[in-house]
Motif scaffolding. Structure first.
Motif, PDB file in Angstrom:
ATOM      1  N   PHE A 165       0.834  -1.196   0.000  1.00 15.64           N
ATOM      2  CA  PHE A 165       0.000   0.000   0.000  1.00 15.64           C
ATOM      3  C   PHE A 165       0.864   1.240   0.000  1.00 15.64           C
ATOM      4  O   PHE A 165       1.913   1.282   0.642  1.00 15.64           O
ATOM      5  N   ASN A 225      -2.090   6.186   1.439  1.00 15.30           N
ATOM      6  CA  ASN A 225      -3.328   5.429   1.636  1.00 15.30           C
ATOM      7  C   ASN A 225      -3.405   4.829   3.035  1.00 15.30           C
ATOM      8  O   ASN A 225      -4.479   4.776   3.639  1.00 15.30           O
ATOM      9  N   GLU A 285      -4.192   7.689   5.399  1.00 18.93           N
ATOM     10  CA  GLU A 285      -5.605   8.048   5.231  1.00 18.93           C
ATOM     11  C   GLU A 285      -6.506   7.028   5.933  1.00 18.93           C
ATOM     12  O   GLU A 285      -7.454   7.398   6.629  1.00 18.93           O
ATOM     13  N   LEU A 329      -9.053  -0.164   3.432  1.00 12.89           N
ATOM     14  CA  LEU A 329      -8.078  -0.550   2.402  1.00 12.89           C
ATOM     15  C   LEU A 329      -8.565  -1.700   1.520  1.00 12.89           C
ATOM     16  O   LEU A 329      -7.838  -2.176   0.658  1.00 12.89           O
TER      17      LEU A 329
END
Length: 146
Positions: free
Chosen positions: A47, A51, A54, A85
């Motif tokens: 990832f 991200n 977040e 995710l």
């Protein structure tokens, strides 16, 4: 990943933090993590750091509720981050991984806490063995939140 051998590993976690009146509430933290401390890992994907941050920032952690093993513990953060995710936290390999690590690292603390609650006593009586009881608890906790 072999992409960045100099990059620090990060641990996204929630910890009980004392607040006014002696209660404990969950607080989100990000710490550097020494990968040499653990020999067992569960790779869930690659990832972008943005991200991950977040997902961390958007994941509710129950900071307004008192810490409680059954209702509000550190597991809520990775569950909510995983959902953000696109990871299914109820995946059997995740439940097994978490259960195995809890059984190795803090079995007595978890079993003691479980024995203080009616639902925990029922789990202990049903499953008997420490590792089976902890796995049942982890599975129930995750499934109740997805």
């Amino acid at each position: 990943s072999n992409e960045c051998k100099e990059c620090p590993a990060l641990l996204f976690h929630a910890i009980p933090s004392s607040v006014k009146g002696g209660e404990q509430r969950m607080e989100k933290v990000i710490n550097k993590y020494d990968l040499d401390l653990d020999d067992e890992r569960l790779v869930l994907g690659t990832f972008d750091l943005g991200n991950l941050v977040e997902a961390f920032n958007n994941a509710p952690v129950g900071a307004s509720k008192q810490y409680n093993l059954f209702l509000n513990n550190c597991g809520g953060l990775p569950i909510n981050m995983g959902l953000h995710l696109g990871i299914d936290p109820s995946d059997r390999k995740i439940i097994k991984f978490v259960s195995r690590n809890l059984s190795k690292k803090v079995p007595l603390a978890i079993m003691e806490e479980l024995s203080n609650h009616e639902a925990g006593i029922a789990m202990i009586q049903t499953h008997g063995k420490e590792d089976a009881t902890i796995e049942a608890f982890v599975s129930t906790y995750i499934h109740d939140r997805v």
